[in-house]
Design a protein around this motif. Structure first.
Motif, PDB file in Angstrom:
ATOM      1  N   ARG A 199       0.945  -1.397  -0.073  1.00  0.00           N
ATOM      2  CA  ARG A 199      -0.290   0.167  -0.159  1.00  0.00           C
ATOM      3  C   ARG A 199       0.899   1.068  -0.167  1.00  0.00           C
ATOM      4  N   VAL A 200       0.466   2.161  -0.960  1.00  0.00           N
ATOM      5  CA  VAL A 200       1.188   3.509  -0.739  1.00  0.00           C
ATOM      6  C   VAL A 200      -0.124   4.440  -0.615  1.00  0.00           C
ATOM      7  N   TRP A 201       0.717   5.707   0.464  1.00  0.00           N
ATOM      8  CA  TRP A 201       0.213   6.377   0.540  1.00  0.00           C
ATOM      9  C   TRP A 201       0.592   8.219  -0.326  1.00  0.00           C
ATOM     10  N   CYS A 202      -0.211   9.412   0.240  1.00  0.00           N
ATOM     11  CA  CYS A 202       0.467  11.107  -0.043  1.00  0.00           C
ATOM     12  C   CYS A 202      -0.484  11.171   0.570  1.00  0.00           C
ATOM     13  N   TRP A 203       0.066  12.550   0.994  1.00  0.00           N
ATOM     14  CA  TRP A 203      -0.003  13.592   1.552  1.00  0.00           C
ATOM     15  C   TRP A 203       0.166  15.207   1.434  1.00  0.00           C
ATOM     16  N   PRO A 204      -0.353  16.187   1.487  1.00  0.00           N
ATOM     17  CA  PRO A 204      -0.008  16.820   1.570  1.00  0.00           C
ATOM     18  C   PRO A 204       1.462  17.587   2.327  1.00  0.00           C
ATOM     19  N   GLY A 205       2.350  17.972   2.017  1.00  0.00           N
ATOM     20  CA  GLY A 205       3.690  18.635   3.147  1.00  0.00           C
ATOM     21  C   GLY A 205       3.850  18.380   4.103  1.00  0.00           C
ATOM     22  N   ASN A 206       2.783  19.506   4.335  1.00  0.00           N
ATOM     23  CA  ASN A 206       2.922  19.395   5.986  1.00  0.00           C
ATOM     24  C   ASN A 206       1.480  18.779   7.221  1.00  0.00           C
ATOM     25  N   THR A 207       1.853  17.618   6.399  1.00  0.00           N
ATOM     26  CA  THR A 207       0.853  16.865   7.222  1.00  0.00           C
ATOM     27  C   THR A 207       1.523  16.502   8.901  1.00  0.00           C
ATOM     28  N   THR A 208       0.904  16.130   9.439  1.00  0.00           N
ATOM     29  CA  THR A 208       1.353  16.038  10.427  1.00  0.00           C
ATOM     30  C   THR A 208       2.027  14.099  10.762  1.00  0.00           C
ATOM     31  N   ASP A 209       2.445  13.560  11.602  1.00  0.00           N
ATOM     32  CA  ASP A 209       2.790  12.218  11.653  1.00  0.00           C
ATOM     33  C   ASP A 209       1.183  11.626  12.163  1.00  0.00           C
ATOM     34  N   ALA A 210       0.670  12.614  13.199  1.00  0.00           N
ATOM     35  CA  ALA A 210      -0.191  12.190  14.201  1.00  0.00           C
ATOM     36  C   ALA A 210      -1.398  11.515  13.088  1.00  0.00           C
ATOM     37  N   THR A 211      -1.365  13.028  12.368  1.00  0.00           N
ATOM     38  CA  THR A 211      -2.539  12.414  11.406  1.00  0.00           C
ATOM     39  C   THR A 211      -2.788  11.324   9.863  1.00  0.00           C
ATOM     40  N   LEU A 212      -1.344  11.391  10.024  1.00  0.00           N
ATOM     41  CA  LEU A 212      -1.357  10.146   8.640  1.00  0.00           C
ATOM     42  C   LEU A 212      -1.649   9.163   9.666  1.00  0.00           C
ATOM     43  N   ILE A 213      -0.827   8.486  10.054  1.00  0.00           N
ATOM     44  CA  ILE A 213      -0.944   7.383  11.080  1.00  0.00           C
ATOM     45  C   ILE A 213      -2.097   7.264  11.644  1.00  0.00           C
ATOM     46  N   GLN A 214      -2.638   8.343  11.701  1.00  0.00           N
ATOM     47  CA  GLN A 214      -3.971   7.068  12.215  1.00  0.00           C
ATOM     48  C   GLN A 214      -5.640   7.172  10.701  1.00  0.00           C
ATOM     49  N   GLN A 215      -4.889   7.914   9.462  1.00  0.00           N
ATOM     50  CA  GLN A 215      -5.307   7.463   8.488  1.00  0.00           C
ATOM     51  C   GLN A 215      -4.578   6.397   8.209  1.00  0.00           C
ATOM     52  N   VAL A 216      -3.492   5.457   7.880  1.00  0.00           N
ATOM     53  CA  VAL A 216      -2.931   4.443   7.487  1.00  0.00           C
ATOM     54  C   VAL A 216      -3.607   3.385   8.819  1.00  0.00           C
ATOM     55  N   ARG A 217      -4.359   3.210   9.915  1.00  0.00           N
ATOM     56  CA  ARG A 217      -4.477   3.031  10.386  1.00  0.00           C
ATOM     57  C   ARG A 217      -5.670   2.568  10.565  1.00  0.00           C
ATOM     58  N   SER A 218      -6.590   3.370  10.115  1.00  0.00           N
ATOM     59  CA  SER A 218      -8.094   3.032   9.634  1.00  0.00           C
ATOM     60  C   SER A 218      -8.400   2.449   8.365  1.00  0.00           C
ATOM     61  N   ASP A 219      -7.086   2.993   7.059  1.00  0.00           N
ATOM     62  CA  ASP A 219      -7.187   1.921   5.849  1.00  0.00           C
ATOM     63  C   ASP A 219      -7.421   0.593   5.853  1.00  0.00           C
ATOM     64  N   VAL A 220      -5.733   0.439   7.001  1.00  0.00           N
ATOM     65  CA  VAL A 220      -5.465  -0.748   6.914  1.00  0.00           C
ATOM     66  C   VAL A 220      -6.873  -2.043   8.143  1.00  0.00           C
ATOM     67  N   ARG A 221      -7.069  -1.227   9.026  1.00  0.00           N
ATOM     68  CA  ARG A 221      -8.108  -2.378   9.342  1.00  0.00           C
ATOM     69  C   ARG A 221      -9.267  -2.343   8.134  1.00  0.00           C
ATOM     70  N   GLU A 222      -9.685  -1.768   7.072  1.00  0.00           N
ATOM     71  CA  GLU A 222     -10.900  -2.249   6.770  1.00  0.00           C
ATOM     72  C   GLU A 222     -10.506  -3.135   6.069  1.00  0.00           C
ATOM     73  N   TRP A 223      -9.270  -3.722   5.280  1.00  0.00           N
ATOM     74  CA  TRP A 223      -9.072  -4.732   4.419  1.00  0.00           C
ATOM     75  C   TRP A 223      -8.120  -6.475   5.172  1.00  0.00           C
ATOM     76  N   SER A 224      -7.767  -6.047   6.730  1.00  0.00           N
ATOM     77  CA  SER A 224      -7.055  -6.898   7.965  1.00  0.00           C
ATOM     78  C   SER A 224      -7.564  -6.698   8.833  1.00  0.00           C
ATOM     79  N   PRO A 225      -8.470  -7.967   9.489  1.00  0.00           N
ATOM     80  CA  PRO A 225      -8.219  -7.393  10.839  1.00  0.00           C
ATOM     81  C   PRO A 225      -6.824  -7.883  11.620  1.00  0.00           C
TER      82      PRO A 225
END
Length: 569
Positions: free
Chosen positions: A264-290
C-alpha cells in the motif's frame, strides 16, 4: 528445380554428392520422380566459386526487382529490447492486474473509451518505471519506438495522461484488490506491516494555493476561504526528509510486508503531521485486514507526537534509535545489568529498563554493524586529521575559517575539539565514547506480548522499507516529478508503487537484485525483418543465464516467432 543430395558408403566414411534436379511425372509409376539435370560432384570438393558464377548468370534472366529463385531476400529493420517487459508482463498477469483493471473499467467508474488499450498503456508506464524511468512525454516515445510490449503499438502522450487520470479515479479499489490478490497468490504474511514515510520536493518558487480537503486528505472542491476544512495545497512546505525545507513537497507513506512486498502507498500534503497520517493509515488498513498490525519506524518519526499517535491509534509499535554518547538513553541503557542473548548469527539482544515509562526497551548489538561503524569512524577521523594537519602554524583568522568549513560537515564536526588556545584537535574522548556504542541500537516497544527477540527481528525488517525507498528514488526514479496537478502526482506515485511491487516479486522469486536481472533480460530482443513476402519478428536466441533466470522466475521462455505479417497482394 532444387539441389538433391545422394550418399555412397566408402572406406573413409559416407560421401555426399550434390545434384541439380527437378521432378518429372512418371505415368507408369503414377507419381513424380526426380531427374538429375546436372551433377556438382562430391560435396567436400564442391567448386563454390563456380556455383556463385552460375547463380549470377541465371539472375540476369530475372526482371529488375524480381526475387531470384532460392527464396525471398530479407532486410533487417530494427531490434528492440523485449526480455524485461516480457517478464514484467508475465508477473502483471500472474497477479491478476489486467483482470482487476478490466473490472474497474465498468460503467460508473470513469470507464475509458478502450479499457483494454488503457490497461496496456498503464502497464507500459509501470514497465517504464522499472526499466527506463523517464517523464511521461519521454515514456510515450520509449513505448512507441524503443521497447517491445505485447499488445502495445504507437502510444501518444495524451493516451498516457488519460490512463493516469483513470488510474487516479480507481486507485482506492485498485489498491485493495491488489493487496488481496498479492496476499493470496504470494502467501504474504500481513500480520506485521512495516511502515515508513519519505518526502519528495518540487522545484517551485511558491507552494500550491490552499484547498478544501475531506477526511482522507483529498481535495474536496470548495473555494470558501472561511471553510474550516480549507488547508494548505498539496505541494506545500513541511519537514523534508531530503533536507530541502526551502522547496514545496509532498509526504509519501509505504507499508511493506516481512518479505519486502509493498502492499500500500499513501500521499499527503507536504505539511501533514505524523499523528494525522498514522491515524489515516491505521483506518485504511483496518478495512482490509483484521490481523494485528505492529508499526515499525525509525527515530525519523517525531518522538513525542509520533509515539502518542501510534499508541492511541494502534497500541503497538517498535521505534529504533542509534545510540550516541550524547543520547539521553545511552547511559541509562548501558548501565542496566544483564547479558546479551544471541538470536541470530549477527545479532544479540537484552531487555533493559530506561526511565519511568510504560514502554519496553530492548538493547541490540550487531557485530557486523559494529565493524561497519568502526570503519566509518576511522575514515572520518582520518579525514579530519588530514584537514587540520599543520593548522597550528596558521593565523587565528585562518584557523577560524577552517573551523567553519569543518563545522559544515556534521560527521567531521562531531570529532573536532578546539583547545582553549584556539588550536584544532581530534576529540579522542568522544572517539572512545562512540567506540563503546558501535553497532548498538535501542528499541522502544509498546506491545507487552512481543518477546525481545521478536522486537529485534521486527525492527531489523525495517531495512526492507528503507531499501524500498532507496529503490523508489534511485532505480524507479520517484523524483523528479514533472506533474503539476494533484491527481497526476498521485498517479505518478501509484505507478512507482506498482513497479516496485513487480520488482520485489521478481527479486523474491529469483533471489537476485533487479538491477542484475534487468541487465540480463535486456539482452533478449525482438528482431524485425522485412521482405517482398511481408514482415516477421523473431526473438533472439536465449543465453544460458537468461534461461536459468526465467526458470527461477517460473516463467516460460517467450515464443521464438513473435509476429508474422504477410505482404498485401
Amino acid at each position: 528445380m532444387y539441389v538433391k543430395t545422394t550418399t555412397r558408403k566408402a572406406k573413409s566414411g559416407t560421401i555426399r554428392y550434390l545434384h541439380l534436379a527437378h521432378n518429372d511425372w512418371d505415368a507408369s509409376k503414377g507419381r513424380s520422380v526426380p531427374k538429375v539435370l546436372y551433377s556438382f560432384g562430391r560435396e567436400d570438393k564442391l567448386d563454390r566459386d563456380a556455383v556463385r558464377r552460375l547463380v549470377a548468370s541465371l539472375s540476369q534472366l530475372m526482371r529488375p526487382g524480381q526475387t531470384p529463385p532460392g527464396g525471398p531476400h530479407l532486410t533487417f529493420a530494427e531490434s528492440r529490447p523485449y526480455g524485461g517487459a516480457y517478464v514484467l508482463d508475465q508477473l502483471w498477469h500472474r497477479l491478476g492486474m489486467a483482470k482487476i483493471l478490466a473490472g474497474l473499467a465498468s460503467p460508473g467508474r470513469g470507464r475509458p473509451r478502450d479499457a483494454a488499450a488503457a490497461e496496456r498503456v498503464l502497464f507500459g508506464l509501470v514497465a517504464n518505471r522499472a526499466l527506463a524511468p523517464s517523464s511521461k512525454l519521454a515514456a510515450s516515445e520509449w513505448m512507441s519506438h524503443d521497447v517491445c510490449i505485447n499488445g502495445l503499438g504507437e502510444v501518444s502522450d495524451d493516451a498516457c495522461y488519460r490512463a493516469m487520470d483513470w488510474l487516479h479515479q480507481v486507485h482506492g479499489e485498485l489498491e485493495k484488490q491488489v493487496y488481496l490478490a498479492a496476499a493470496g497468490l504470494l502467501g504474504l504474511e500481513v500480520d506485521l506491516l512495516l511502515f515508513d514515510t519519505t518526502s519528495t520536493y518540487f522545484e517551485l518558487e511558491e507552494a500550491d494555493e490552499a484547498v478544501t480537503r475531506n477526511s482522507r486528505g483529498e481535495e474536496a472542491g470548495s473555494e470558501d476561504d472561511a471553510d474550516p476544512a480549507r488547508s494548505a495545497g498539496f505541494r506545500t512546505y513541511g519537514r523534508s526528509r531530503d533536507d530541502r525545507d526551502d522547496l514545496p513537497q509532498i509526504v509519501i507513506g509505504l507499508a511493506v510486508t516481512r518479505d519486502g512486498i509493498p502492499v500500500r502507498v499513501w500521499c499527503w500534503p507536504g505539511n501533514t503531521t505524523d499523528a494525522t497520517l498514522i491515524q489515516q493509515v491505521r483506518s485504511d488498513v483496518r478495512e482490509w485486514s483484521p490481523a494485528k498490525i505492529i508499526w515499525v519506524a525509525d527515530r525519523d518519526l517525531s518522538p513525542a507526537e509520533g509515539r502518542r499517535a501510534l499508541r492511541r491509534n494502534t497500541g503497538s509499535y517498535i521505534i529504533g534509535e542509534k545510540l550516541r554518547p550524547d543520547s539521553p538513553h545511552a547511559r541509562a541503557a548501558l548501565s542496566c545489568p544483564g547479558r546479551y542473548r544471541p538470536i541470530a548469527a549477527n545479532l544479540r539482544v537484552r531487555e533493559v529498563r530506561v526511565g519511568d515509562t510504560e514502554d519496553r526497551f530492548v538493547l541490540c548489538h550487531s557485530p557486523d554493524a559494529a565493524a561497519r561503524d568502526a570503519a566509518a569512524r576511522g575514515r572520518l577521523v582520518a579525514d579530519l586529521e588530514g584537514r587540520i594537519a599543520g593548522s597550528d602554524g596558521l593565523t587565528a583568522a585562518k584557523r577560524a575559517e577552517l573551523r567553519r568549513r569543518i563545522a559544515a560537515v556534521p560527521g567531521l564536526d562531531r570529532f573536532l575539539r578546539v583547545t582553549p588556545g584556539g588550536l584544532l584537535r581530534v576529540d579522542k574522548a568522544k572517539e572512545r565514547a562512540e567506540r563503546d556504542l558501535d553497532g548498538t541500537y535501542l528499541l522502544r516497544c509498546a506491545d507487552p506480548d512481543l518477546s525481545a527477540e521478536d522486537v529485534a527481528l521486527g525492527y531489523k525488517q525495517l531495512l526492507e522499507v528503507e531499501r524500498s525507498w532507496r529503490d523508489m528514488k534511485t532505480v524507479l526514479k520517484l523524483r523528479p516529478v514533472y506533474h503539476r496537478l494533484e491527481g497526476r502526482i498521485r498517479a505518478h506515485v501509484l505507478l512507482c508503487w506498482l513497479a516496485l511491487l513487480l520488482v520485489r516479486v521478481a527479486e523474491n522469486k529469483a533471489g537476485d537484485t533487479w538491477t542484475r536481472m534487468r541487465r540480463e533480460l535486456d539482452r533478449i530482443h525482438i528482431v524485425t525483418f522485412t521482405g517482398s513476402t511481408g514482415t516477421f519478428q523473431q526473438v533472439t536466441e536465449l543465453s544460458d543465464p537468461a534461461r536459468d533466470l526465467l526458470a527461477r522466475l517460473e516463467t516460460d521462455p517467450p515464443r521464438r516467432i513473435f509476429h508474422l505479417s504477410p505482404a498485401e497482394s
